[in-house]
Design a protein around this motif. Structure first.
Motif, PDB file in Angstrom:
ATOM      1  N   LEU A 146      35.743  75.746  43.695  1.00  0.00           N
ATOM      2  CA  LEU A 146      35.748  75.520  45.136  1.00  0.00           C
ATOM      3  C   LEU A 146      37.164  75.471  45.686  1.00  0.00           C
ATOM      4  O   LEU A 146      37.471  76.073  46.721  1.00  0.00           O
ATOM      5  CB  LEU A 146      35.007  74.217  45.459  1.00  0.00           C
ATOM      6  N   LEU A 147      38.050  74.760  44.991  1.00  0.00           N
ATOM      7  CA  LEU A 147      39.419  74.620  45.484  1.00  0.00           C
ATOM      8  C   LEU A 147      40.190  75.919  45.421  1.00  0.00           C
ATOM      9  O   LEU A 147      41.126  76.131  46.201  1.00  0.00           O
ATOM     10  CB  LEU A 147      40.137  73.510  44.725  1.00  0.00           C
ATOM     11  N   ASP A 148      39.842  76.810  44.508  1.00  0.00           N
ATOM     12  CA  ASP A 148      40.444  78.147  44.533  1.00  0.00           C
ATOM     13  C   ASP A 148      40.252  78.772  45.918  1.00  0.00           C
ATOM     14  O   ASP A 148      41.176  79.356  46.493  1.00  0.00           O
ATOM     15  CB  ASP A 148      39.793  79.049  43.477  1.00  0.00           C
ATOM     16  N   ARG A 149      39.046  78.619  46.452  1.00  0.00           N
ATOM     17  CA  ARG A 149      38.731  79.223  47.758  1.00  0.00           C
ATOM     18  C   ARG A 149      39.297  78.406  48.914  1.00  0.00           C
ATOM     19  O   ARG A 149      39.818  78.951  49.894  1.00  0.00           O
ATOM     20  CB  ARG A 149      37.219  79.382  47.903  1.00  0.00           C
ATOM     21  N   VAL A 150      39.185  77.078  48.795  1.00  0.00           N
ATOM     22  CA  VAL A 150      39.666  76.199  49.863  1.00  0.00           C
ATOM     23  C   VAL A 150      41.168  76.361  50.074  1.00  0.00           C
ATOM     24  O   VAL A 150      41.648  76.525  51.200  1.00  0.00           O
ATOM     25  CB  VAL A 150      39.308  74.731  49.541  1.00  0.00           C
ATOM     26  N   VAL A 151      41.932  76.311  48.995  1.00  0.00           N
ATOM     27  CA  VAL A 151      43.387  76.402  49.113  1.00  0.00           C
ATOM     28  C   VAL A 151      43.806  77.805  49.548  1.00  0.00           C
ATOM     29  O   VAL A 151      44.703  77.965  50.393  1.00  0.00           O
ATOM     30  CB  VAL A 151      44.051  75.997  47.789  1.00  0.00           C
ATOM     31  N   ALA A 152      43.158  78.831  49.017  1.00  0.00           N
ATOM     32  CA  ALA A 152      43.504  80.204  49.393  1.00  0.00           C
ATOM     33  C   ALA A 152      43.279  80.448  50.879  1.00  0.00           C
ATOM     34  O   ALA A 152      44.065  81.152  51.530  1.00  0.00           O
ATOM     35  CB  ALA A 152      42.703  81.195  48.558  1.00  0.00           C
ATOM     36  N   ARG A 153      42.223  79.843  51.429  1.00  0.00           N
ATOM     37  CA  ARG A 153      41.901  80.030  52.853  1.00  0.00           C
ATOM     38  C   ARG A 153      42.539  78.964  53.736  1.00  0.00           C
ATOM     39  O   ARG A 153      42.456  79.049  54.962  1.00  0.00           O
ATOM     40  CB  ARG A 153      40.389  80.001  53.059  1.00  0.00           C
ATOM     41  N   ASP A 154      43.170  77.955  53.112  1.00  0.00           N
ATOM     42  CA  ASP A 154      43.694  76.814  53.870  1.00  0.00           C
ATOM     43  C   ASP A 154      42.575  76.220  54.721  1.00  0.00           C
ATOM     44  O   ASP A 154      42.724  75.971  55.913  1.00  0.00           O
ATOM     45  CB  ASP A 154      44.881  77.233  54.734  1.00  0.00           C
ATOM     46  N   PHE A 155      41.444  75.969  54.060  1.00  0.00           N
ATOM     47  CA  PHE A 155      40.232  75.511  54.741  1.00  0.00           C
ATOM     48  C   PHE A 155      40.268  73.995  54.891  1.00  0.00           C
ATOM     49  O   PHE A 155      40.713  73.279  53.979  1.00  0.00           O
ATOM     50  CB  PHE A 155      39.005  75.924  53.926  1.00  0.00           C
TER      51      PHE A 155
END
Length: 243
Positions: free
Chosen positions: A85-94
């Motif tokens: 999940l954090l791979d996606r969260v950090v990449a998108r700055d979500f």
């Protein structure tokens, strides 16, 4: 409004339910707008970041720094799910706000040093904002120093360059940080009030957060000063990111 998620890991029903109630109270969200997922109860479902406003992570008994041999199968699963999940969260700055266990998840993802050097007993501590914290929009209106509830057996002792330090306490140098513009983590508990931390003291009395025989002193320690400012961070997070 797209809902927010609360990712929870507490196996004990009373503190788990009370945690959810506290997040509802201090975010100002209705139950339909704050969807709780109890990760200790089953695998993390597929999370479509485009369908939600943001993610909260509550505290819990897992420690990122525990040796792998001491981690249960559930903890190892949860950590793997957070990593994805954090791979996606950090990449998108979500928009993401992790409290206590949440700081361990983000810290581990970034490669921070996490160990027992700066553990803090269950208590109230003064948290002081850095200059970056004073300028951070999520912390707008917060006093430079405020009281907060803590209680943790591990903490970040070295932040990687990607993280911006926002707050510290006398015995724990990393109390809050930000990654990018929208990913936040706190070591202190912004969701707690006196009743909530009292429930947890009783629920986790044999989990090593304080010595045998120190139940009453610990209960007294969380009543030594009023704690009112940290919960404002939760409401501010919702106001900033609801969409």
């Amino acid at each position: 409004m797209k809902p927010f998620l609360l990712l929870a890991t507490r196996a004990e029903d009373r503190p788990a339910d009370e945690e959810y109630g506290l997040f509802l109270r201090y975010t100002g969200l209705a139950p339909d707008d704050l969807v709780r997922i109890r990760l200790e109860a089953g695998p993390m479902p597929a999370i479509d970041l485009d369908a939600i406003s943001g993610v909260f992570v509550g505290g819990g008994p897992f420690n990122a720094s525990d040796p792998i041999a001491k981690k249960s199968a559930v903890q190892q699963r949860v950590e793997a799910e957070f990593a994805e999940l954090l791979d996606r969260v950090v990449a998108r700055d979500f928009p993401f706000l992790g409290a206590c266990y949440g700081i361990g998840t983000v810290g581990a993802h970034l490669g921070a040093t996490i160990d027992g050097t700066y553990r803090e007993p269950i208590s109230i501590v003064p948290v002081t904002l850095t200059d970056a914290g004073m300028d951070d929009p999520l912390l707008a209106g917060m006093p430079r120093t405020f009281e907060a509830f803590v209680g943790h057996k591990e903490a970040i002792s070295a932040l990687p360059p990607a993280a911006m330090l926002l707050a510290s306490s006398p015995d724990c140098p990393v109390q809050m940080f930000r990654v990018g513009a929208n990913v936040y983590a706190t070591q202190f508990h912004p969701e707690l009030d006196v009743d909530g931390i009292t429930t947890r003291i009783h629920a986790y009395a044999d989990h090593g957060y304080f010595a045998v025989g120190d139940l009453q002193p610990t209960l007294e320690a969380v009543r030594r000063a009023p704690v009112s400012h940290p919960s404002r961070i939760l409401r501010r997070f919702v106001e900033r990111y609801a969409r």
